[in-house]
Every structure is written in C-alpha cells, then in structure tokens.
Design a protein around this motif. Structure first.
Motif, PDB file in Angstrom:
ATOM      1  N   UNK A  19      -8.671 -45.219 -12.161  1.00 36.20           N
ATOM      2  CA  UNK A  19      -7.477 -45.619 -12.872  1.00 36.20           C
ATOM      3  C   UNK A  19      -6.254 -44.996 -12.200  1.00 36.20           C
ATOM      4  N   UNK A  20      -5.176 -45.732 -12.192  1.00 32.89           N
ATOM      5  CA  UNK A  20      -3.947 -45.278 -11.552  1.00 32.89           C
ATOM      6  C   UNK A  20      -3.076 -44.517 -12.542  1.00 32.89           C
ATOM      7  N   UNK A  21      -2.579 -43.339 -12.171  1.00 29.53           N
ATOM      8  CA  UNK A  21      -1.679 -42.603 -13.071  1.00 29.53           C
ATOM      9  C   UNK A  21      -0.442 -43.438 -13.389  1.00 29.53           C
ATOM     10  N   UNK A  22      -0.003 -43.392 -14.634  1.00 29.64           N
ATOM     11  CA  UNK A  22       1.154 -44.157 -15.090  1.00 29.64           C
ATOM     12  C   UNK A  22       2.347 -43.249 -15.369  1.00 29.64           C
ATOM     13  N   UNK A  23       2.110 -42.183 -16.116  1.00 24.65           N
ATOM     14  CA  UNK A  23       3.174 -41.258 -16.478  1.00 24.65           C
ATOM     15  C   UNK A  23       2.561 -39.993 -17.060  1.00 24.65           C
ATOM     16  N   UNK A  24       3.356 -38.927 -17.048  1.00 22.23           N
ATOM     17  CA  UNK A  24       2.946 -37.692 -17.716  1.00 22.23           C
ATOM     18  C   UNK A  24       4.012 -37.340 -18.734  1.00 22.23           C
ATOM     19  N   UNK A  25       3.593 -37.165 -19.973  1.00 19.83           N
ATOM     20  CA  UNK A  25       4.500 -36.783 -21.047  1.00 19.83           C
ATOM     21  C   UNK A  25       4.322 -35.301 -21.334  1.00 19.83           C
ATOM     22  N   UNK A  26       5.423 -34.605 -21.490  1.00 23.64           N
ATOM     23  CA  UNK A  26       5.429 -33.224 -21.984  1.00 23.64           C
ATOM     24  C   UNK A  26       6.168 -33.272 -23.312  1.00 23.64           C
ATOM     25  N   UNK A  27       5.400 -33.236 -24.387  1.00 24.12           N
ATOM     26  CA  UNK A  27       5.932 -33.410 -25.735  1.00 24.12           C
ATOM     27  C   UNK A  27       6.091 -32.025 -26.369  1.00 24.12           C
ATOM     28  N   UNK A  28       7.342 -31.631 -26.604  1.00 23.22           N
ATOM     29  CA  UNK A  28       7.619 -30.341 -27.243  1.00 23.22           C
ATOM     30  C   UNK A  28       7.349 -30.480 -28.736  1.00 23.22           C
ATOM     31  N   UNK A  29       6.581 -29.549 -29.289  1.00 24.79           N
ATOM     32  CA  UNK A  29       6.206 -29.618 -30.708  1.00 24.79           C
ATOM     33  C   UNK A  29       6.633 -28.355 -31.445  1.00 24.79           C
ATOM     34  N   UNK A  30       6.876 -28.523 -32.740  1.00 26.11           N
ATOM     35  CA  UNK A  30       7.267 -27.409 -33.595  1.00 26.11           C
ATOM     36  C   UNK A  30       6.094 -26.883 -34.403  1.00 26.11           C
ATOM     37  N   UNK A  31       6.404 -26.053 -35.359  1.00 26.55           N
ATOM     38  CA  UNK A  31       5.400 -25.438 -36.230  1.00 26.55           C
ATOM     39  C   UNK A  31       4.857 -26.505 -37.182  1.00 26.55           C
ATOM     40  N   UNK A  32       3.528 -26.625 -37.275  1.00 25.83           N
ATOM     41  CA  UNK A  32       2.945 -27.636 -38.166  1.00 25.83           C
ATOM     42  C   UNK A  32       3.268 -27.369 -39.636  1.00 25.83           C
ATOM     43  N   UNK A  33       3.497 -28.445 -40.368  1.00 24.76           N
ATOM     44  CA  UNK A  33       3.650 -28.391 -41.809  1.00 24.76           C
ATOM     45  C   UNK A  33       2.276 -28.702 -42.392  1.00 24.76           C
ATOM     46  N   UNK A  34       1.668 -27.719 -43.047  1.00 27.40           N
ATOM     47  CA  UNK A  34       0.322 -27.884 -43.592  1.00 27.40           C
ATOM     48  C   UNK A  34       0.414 -28.429 -45.012  1.00 27.40           C
ATOM     49  N   UNK A  35      -0.171 -29.614 -45.210  1.00 31.87           N
ATOM     50  CA  UNK A  35      -0.123 -30.274 -46.509  1.00 31.87           C
ATOM     51  C   UNK A  35      -1.324 -29.957 -47.386  1.00 31.87           C
ATOM     52  N   UNK A  36      -2.368 -29.354 -46.800  1.00 33.38           N
ATOM     53  CA  UNK A  36      -3.546 -29.001 -47.565  1.00 33.38           C
ATOM     54  C   UNK A  36      -4.691 -29.971 -47.349  1.00 33.38           C
ATOM     55  N   UNK A  37      -5.820 -29.637 -47.954  1.00 31.74           N
ATOM     56  CA  UNK A  37      -7.042 -30.438 -47.823  1.00 31.74           C
ATOM     57  C   UNK A  37      -7.245 -31.242 -49.101  1.00 31.74           C
ATOM     58  N   UNK A  38      -7.204 -32.545 -48.967  1.00 33.41           N
ATOM     59  CA  UNK A  38      -7.366 -33.422 -50.123  1.00 33.41           C
ATOM     60  C   UNK A  38      -8.772 -33.999 -50.234  1.00 33.41           C
ATOM     61  N   UNK A  39      -9.715 -33.386 -49.546  1.00 33.25           N
ATOM     62  CA  UNK A  39     -11.093 -33.863 -49.562  1.00 33.25           C
ATOM     63  C   UNK A  39     -11.443 -34.680 -48.333  1.00 33.25           C
ATOM     64  N   UNK A  40     -10.436 -35.107 -47.583  1.00 30.86           N
ATOM     65  CA  UNK A  40     -10.654 -35.861 -46.352  1.00 30.86           C
ATOM     66  C   UNK A  40     -10.358 -35.013 -45.121  1.00 30.86           C
ATOM     67  N   UNK A  41     -10.103 -33.721 -45.323  1.00 28.36           N
ATOM     68  CA  UNK A  41      -9.738 -32.812 -44.247  1.00 28.36           C
ATOM     69  C   UNK A  41      -8.325 -32.314 -44.445  1.00 28.36           C
ATOM     70  N   UNK A  42      -7.966 -31.270 -43.694  1.00 29.87           N
ATOM     71  CA  UNK A  42      -6.622 -30.708 -43.800  1.00 29.87           C
ATOM     72  C   UNK A  42      -5.611 -31.651 -43.169  1.00 29.87           C
TER      73      UNK A  42
END
Length: 147
Positions: free
Chosen positions: A1-24
C-alpha cells in the motif's frame, strides 16, 4: 500500500463519563495538529473529539471526528472509526499515560473524508486505513488508501 498522509493529532485530557454497562465511555478533546503527505497536507483544527468505549480488558472502540484545513484553505471533515487493543498490562499502562512499545498495541482505524471543496472531491469517494500510535500528548495516524 502507498502512504497517503501522516496525521499528528494533538489530544487533551480525557473526559471520563463512567461505565454504563457497555464499558467506560470517554471523550478525548482534539486540540489541533498537522496532516503531512502527498495525499493531504494541512492543519487539524481544534474542536474535534475522539469518543471511546473501553472494556474492562482494555479493548477500545474509537470514533474520532475532526476537521482539516488543507493548504489550499479547503475544509475536510475526518470520520475515523477503529479499534485499539493489546495485552492487558500494556493497555493498562497506556490508559495511565505511560509510554508503551507500539508494536505491542493493535491500533487501526478506517478513515472517511467529507468535503464540499471541488479540488478534493475525490476524497469523498475513497476509504483509508490508518495505523495508529498513541503518544503522551498526541496520536499519530499513518494513512494508506484501501484498494
């Protein structure tokens, strides 16, 4: 496969909503970043999110949405859905924000673009596979086109 692009995605602190029975449930804010490559280059605009669902064993379902402003000014929406998993101890370390060996983590997403820009209309008709790597404050995605 031929390379198309490289993304560097800056991310912040996760907002944790909790586990509703389907996972966190977590929402990770996208703060910005860059896209570099022969297929698409530009800057990732702040304001997107990566919505995650994390099972008890660390397996993670990912759905990120954000916008790239291409070098020509065109706006291109990114819709990225995928999976991240590895040995439980590696995933636990990753969730604690520790550096882990990227070869120990399976991290793939399928990316679809949406744009109204005529110069980039071909992106609306193609799918891309990204191999991901989580670093301390960013996610690196290496895209190739799905044949």
């Amino acid at each position: 496969m031929t390379p198309f692009s490289e993304f560097r995605v800056q991310v912040g602190v996760p907002l944790k909503l909790g586990d509703d029975g389907f996972g966190e449930a977590r929402i990770v804010p996208i703060l910005g970043g860059t896209a570099l490559g022969s297929g698409i280059s530009g800057r990732i605009l702040p304001g997107g999110t990566d919505e995650q669902r994390i099972r008890a064993d660390g397996r993670t379902r990912i759905h990120a949405r954000y916008v790239i402003e291409a070098q020509d000014g065109a706006l291109i929406r990114v819709d990225s859905q995928g999976l991240r998993h590895g040995p439980p101890e590696v995933m636990a370390a990753l969730l604690r924000g520790e550096k882990v060996d990227r070869t120990q983590v399976y991290f793939r997403t399928v990316i679809r673009f949406e744009t109204a820009a005529p110069a980039h209309d071909d992106l609306n008709l193609r799918l891309f596979l990204a191999t991901g790597e989580r670093q301390h404050d960013c996610v690196i995605l290496r895209l190739t086109e799905l044949a």
